[in-house]
Scaffold this motif. Structure first.
Motif, PDB file in Angstrom:
ATOM      1  N   ARG A   9       0.755  -1.408  -0.103  1.00  0.00           N
ATOM      2  CA  ARG A   9      -0.069   0.070   0.018  1.00  0.00           C
ATOM      3  C   ARG A   9       0.968   1.524   0.034  1.00  0.00           C
ATOM      4  O   ARG A   9       0.615   2.305  -0.716  1.00  0.00           O
ATOM      5  N   THR A  10       1.914   1.295   0.938  1.00  0.00           N
ATOM      6  CA  THR A  10       2.747   2.374   0.820  1.00  0.00           C
ATOM      7  C   THR A  10       3.506   2.584  -0.609  1.00  0.00           C
ATOM      8  O   THR A  10       3.448   3.602  -0.950  1.00  0.00           O
ATOM      9  N   ARG A  11       3.755   1.581  -1.093  1.00  0.00           N
ATOM     10  CA  ARG A  11       4.561   1.394  -2.567  1.00  0.00           C
ATOM     11  C   ARG A  11       3.803   2.123  -3.460  1.00  0.00           C
ATOM     12  O   ARG A  11       3.987   3.005  -4.066  1.00  0.00           O
ATOM     13  N   LEU A  12       2.492   1.772  -3.439  1.00  0.00           N
ATOM     14  CA  LEU A  12       1.462   2.169  -4.310  1.00  0.00           C
ATOM     15  C   LEU A  12       1.033   3.588  -4.104  1.00  0.00           C
ATOM     16  O   LEU A  12       0.948   4.553  -4.955  1.00  0.00           O
ATOM     17  N   HIS A  13       1.085   4.118  -2.879  1.00  0.00           N
ATOM     18  CA  HIS A  13       0.713   5.244  -2.426  1.00  0.00           C
ATOM     19  C   HIS A  13       1.738   6.240  -3.038  1.00  0.00           C
ATOM     20  O   HIS A  13       1.411   7.369  -3.666  1.00  0.00           O
ATOM     21  N   ARG A  19       3.492   9.963  -9.487  1.00  0.00           N
ATOM     22  CA  ARG A  19       2.972  10.222 -10.711  1.00  0.00           C
ATOM     23  C   ARG A  19       2.276  11.488 -10.882  1.00  0.00           C
ATOM     24  O   ARG A  19       2.533  12.346 -11.589  1.00  0.00           O
ATOM     25  N   GLU A  20       1.493  12.042  -9.655  1.00  0.00           N
ATOM     26  CA  GLU A  20       1.016  13.281  -9.649  1.00  0.00           C
ATOM     27  C   GLU A  20       2.025  14.594  -9.652  1.00  0.00           C
ATOM     28  O   GLU A  20       2.023  15.677 -10.389  1.00  0.00           O
ATOM     29  N   LEU A  21       3.096  14.173  -9.087  1.00  0.00           N
ATOM     30  CA  LEU A  21       4.190  15.192  -9.179  1.00  0.00           C
ATOM     31  C   LEU A  21       4.805  15.289 -10.408  1.00  0.00           C
ATOM     32  O   LEU A  21       4.882  16.529 -10.870  1.00  0.00           O
ATOM     33  N   ILE A  22       4.957  14.520 -11.025  1.00  0.00           N
ATOM     34  CA  ILE A  22       5.764  14.532 -12.491  1.00  0.00           C
ATOM     35  C   ILE A  22       4.607  14.959 -13.328  1.00  0.00           C
ATOM     36  O   ILE A  22       4.777  16.055 -14.282  1.00  0.00           O
ATOM     37  N   ALA A  23       3.180  14.735 -13.224  1.00  0.00           N
ATOM     38  CA  ALA A  23       2.176  15.292 -14.035  1.00  0.00           C
ATOM     39  C   ALA A  23       2.102  16.843 -13.810  1.00  0.00           C
ATOM     40  O   ALA A  23       1.795  17.450 -14.922  1.00  0.00           O
ATOM     41  N   ALA A  24       2.143  17.247 -12.633  1.00  0.00           N
ATOM     42  CA  ALA A  24       1.932  18.730 -12.247  1.00  0.00           C
ATOM     43  C   ALA A  24       3.132  19.510 -12.553  1.00  0.00           C
ATOM     44  O   ALA A  24       3.090  20.617 -13.192  1.00  0.00           O
ATOM     45  N   ASP A  25       4.437  19.056 -12.171  1.00  0.00           N
ATOM     46  CA  ASP A  25       5.601  19.700 -12.337  1.00  0.00           C
ATOM     47  C   ASP A  25       6.806  19.289 -13.223  1.00  0.00           C
ATOM     48  O   ASP A  25       7.904  19.886 -13.160  1.00  0.00           O
ATOM     49  N   GLY A  26       6.665  18.005 -13.746  1.00  0.00           N
ATOM     50  CA  GLY A  26       7.643  17.546 -14.836  1.00  0.00           C
ATOM     51  C   GLY A  26       8.419  16.620 -13.809  1.00  0.00           C
ATOM     52  O   GLY A  26       8.531  16.832 -12.538  1.00  0.00           O
ATOM     53  N   THR A  27       9.416  15.901 -14.596  1.00  0.00           N
ATOM     54  CA  THR A  27      10.620  14.784 -13.840  1.00  0.00           C
ATOM     55  C   THR A  27      11.614  15.857 -13.108  1.00  0.00           C
ATOM     56  O   THR A  27      11.823  14.961 -12.167  1.00  0.00           O
ATOM     57  N   GLY A  28      11.746  16.794 -13.555  1.00  0.00           N
ATOM     58  CA  GLY A  28      12.741  17.560 -12.728  1.00  0.00           C
ATOM     59  C   GLY A  28      12.250  17.684 -11.392  1.00  0.00           C
ATOM     60  O   GLY A  28      13.154  18.069 -10.488  1.00  0.00           O
ATOM     61  N   ALA A  29      10.953  17.849 -10.962  1.00  0.00           N
ATOM     62  CA  ALA A  29      10.690  18.157  -9.691  1.00  0.00           C
ATOM     63  C   ALA A  29      10.531  16.671  -8.784  1.00  0.00           C
ATOM     64  O   ALA A  29      10.236  16.795  -7.933  1.00  0.00           O
ATOM     65  N   LEU A  30      10.971  15.633  -9.326  1.00  0.00           N
ATOM     66  CA  LEU A  30      10.617  14.315  -8.896  1.00  0.00           C
ATOM     67  C   LEU A  30      12.234  14.283  -8.301  1.00  0.00           C
ATOM     68  O   LEU A  30      13.039  13.489  -8.420  1.00  0.00           O
ATOM     69  N   THR A  31      12.105  14.636  -6.794  1.00  0.00           N
ATOM     70  CA  THR A  31      13.321  14.510  -5.989  1.00  0.00           C
ATOM     71  C   THR A  31      12.879  13.558  -4.790  1.00  0.00           C
ATOM     72  O   THR A  31      11.429  13.834  -4.567  1.00  0.00           O
ATOM     73  N   TYR A  32      13.653  12.831  -4.093  1.00  0.00           N
ATOM     74  CA  TYR A  32      13.092  12.277  -2.996  1.00  0.00           C
ATOM     75  C   TYR A  32      12.918  12.981  -1.841  1.00  0.00           C
ATOM     76  O   TYR A  32      12.011  12.637  -1.205  1.00  0.00           O
ATOM     77  N   THR A  33      13.562  14.112  -1.751  1.00  0.00           N
ATOM     78  CA  THR A  33      12.918  15.029  -0.666  1.00  0.00           C
ATOM     79  C   THR A  33      11.607  15.545  -0.967  1.00  0.00           C
ATOM     80  O   THR A  33      10.547  15.548  -0.111  1.00  0.00           O
ATOM     81  N   ALA A  34      11.108  15.982  -2.298  1.00  0.00           N
ATOM     82  CA  ALA A  34       9.812  16.380  -2.656  1.00  0.00           C
ATOM     83  C   ALA A  34       9.118  15.429  -2.789  1.00  0.00           C
ATOM     84  O   ALA A  34       7.735  15.635  -2.036  1.00  0.00           O
ATOM     85  N   LEU A  35       9.230  14.420  -2.984  1.00  0.00           N
ATOM     86  CA  LEU A  35       8.241  12.993  -3.007  1.00  0.00           C
ATOM     87  C   LEU A  35       8.242  12.514  -1.654  1.00  0.00           C
ATOM     88  O   LEU A  35       6.806  12.301  -1.228  1.00  0.00           O
ATOM     89  N   ALA A  36       9.199  12.451  -0.487  1.00  0.00           N
ATOM     90  CA  ALA A  36       8.900  12.116   0.677  1.00  0.00           C
ATOM     91  C   ALA A  36       7.963  13.177   1.251  1.00  0.00           C
ATOM     92  O   ALA A  36       6.832  12.776   2.337  1.00  0.00           O
ATOM     93  N   LYS A  37       7.873  14.452   1.243  1.00  0.00           N
ATOM     94  CA  LYS A  37       7.057  15.388   1.723  1.00  0.00           C
ATOM     95  C   LYS A  37       5.549  15.145   1.183  1.00  0.00           C
ATOM     96  O   LYS A  37       4.842  15.103   1.853  1.00  0.00           O
ATOM     97  N   ARG A  38       5.595  14.877  -0.207  1.00  0.00           N
ATOM     98  CA  ARG A  38       4.365  14.934  -0.706  1.00  0.00           C
ATOM     99  C   ARG A  38       3.726  13.677  -0.355  1.00  0.00           C
ATOM    100  O   ARG A  38       2.154  13.653  -0.071  1.00  0.00           O
ATOM    101  N   ALA A  39       4.078  12.507  -0.302  1.00  0.00           N
ATOM    102  CA  ALA A  39       3.686  11.313   0.029  1.00  0.00           C
ATOM    103  C   ALA A  39       3.542  11.084   1.702  1.00  0.00           C
ATOM    104  O   ALA A  39       3.048  10.309   2.108  1.00  0.00           O
ATOM    105  N   GLN A  40       4.194  12.102   2.338  1.00  0.00           N
ATOM    106  CA  GLN A  40       4.184  11.840   3.819  1.00  0.00           C
ATOM    107  C   GLN A  40       4.917  10.581   4.266  1.00  0.00           C
ATOM    108  O   GLN A  40       4.354   9.834   5.116  1.00  0.00           O
ATOM    109  N   VAL A  41       6.061  10.224   3.725  1.00  0.00           N
ATOM    110  CA  VAL A  41       6.733   9.083   4.223  1.00  0.00           C
ATOM    111  C   VAL A  41       8.059   9.711   4.452  1.00  0.00           C
ATOM    112  O   VAL A  41       8.538  10.625   3.892  1.00  0.00           O
ATOM    113  N   THR A  42       9.289   8.858   4.769  1.00  0.00           N
ATOM    114  CA  THR A  42      10.197   9.392   5.181  1.00  0.00           C
ATOM    115  C   THR A  42      11.288   9.065   3.869  1.00  0.00           C
ATOM    116  O   THR A  42      10.983   8.248   3.277  1.00  0.00           O
ATOM    117  N   ARG A  43      12.349   9.726   3.704  1.00  0.00           N
ATOM    118  CA  ARG A  43      13.280   9.461   2.611  1.00  0.00           C
ATOM    119  C   ARG A  43      13.588   8.215   2.780  1.00  0.00           C
ATOM    120  O   ARG A  43      13.926   7.209   1.929  1.00  0.00           O
TER     121      ARG A  43
END
Length: 188
Positions: A9-13, A19-43
């Motif tokens: 479930r965590t993996r799919l979340h 997917r939403e981050l890339i769709a909104a801001d492009g692949t350049g915005a896909l960092t582990y810091t940004a993704l961890a914050k957005r997904a509310q998980v730890t790096r």
């Protein structure tokens, strides 16, 4: 090996958030810091699932988009058409197209990305062959390149619509070029 449902479930979340981050801001915005914050998980959670960002992109590509996946069938051209339409529709998803493009770009200098594209290619070939199994047709790598390469070229290079008519034409050319369908008109 069974996967813990909570881990899955965590993996799919996280993949959905990526997917939403890339769709909104492009692949350049896909960092582990940004993704961890957005997904509310730890790096560290991200690194446990995907030790490298390339592996995250591969997982996104292999998971596919929100399109319907075709069913196996006994009529090979019908199955191939459905597979190519699924590929086209998946590449219409900005996140999937972005992840795929990023892998292609990274493969120029990153052996992990090159290996990942090879894995994606093998996965797609195996998936298509599974769909084709009831027809007793088996796709080889050059045929996969001929079929999916035409769709990907239209989508990413020519930047034109991949129409159903285009997919029908590509499929028909492939089907009639198969050795069992070739007719040598010069020799009776």
């Amino acid at each position: 090996m069974t996967t813990d449902p909570r881990v899955e479930r965590t993996r799919l979340h996280v993949l959905q958030q990526a997917r939403e981050l890339i769709a909104a801001d492009g692949t350049g915005a896909l960092t582990y810091t940004a993704l961890a914050k957005r997904a509310q998980v730890t790096r560290p959670t991200l690194y446990r699932h995907w030790p490298t960002p390339t592996e995250l992109l591969v997982d996104l590509v292999l998971q596919g988009g929100p399109t319907l996946y075709p069913y196996p069938g006994t009529d090979a051209p019908t199955v191939v058409r459905a597979f190519l339409r699924s590929l086209r529709d998946g590449m219409g998803d900005p996140a999937l197209a972005g992840a795929f493009s990023a892998l292609i770009s990274a493969a120029e200098h990153d052996p992990t990305a090159r290996s990942a594209l090879h894995e994606v290619t093998q996965n797609r070939q195996a998936a298509l062959n599974t769909l084709l199994a009831p027809s007793s047709v088996h796709i080889q790598p050059p045929e996969l390149a001929q079929l999916s390469g035409a769709v990907l070229f239209q989508r990413f290079i020519a930047r034109t619509d991949v129409t159903d008519a285009f997919i029908d034409e590509v499929t028909d050319r492939w089907w009639h070029a198969r050795p069992e369908h070739r007719h040598d008109d010069e020799h009776p």
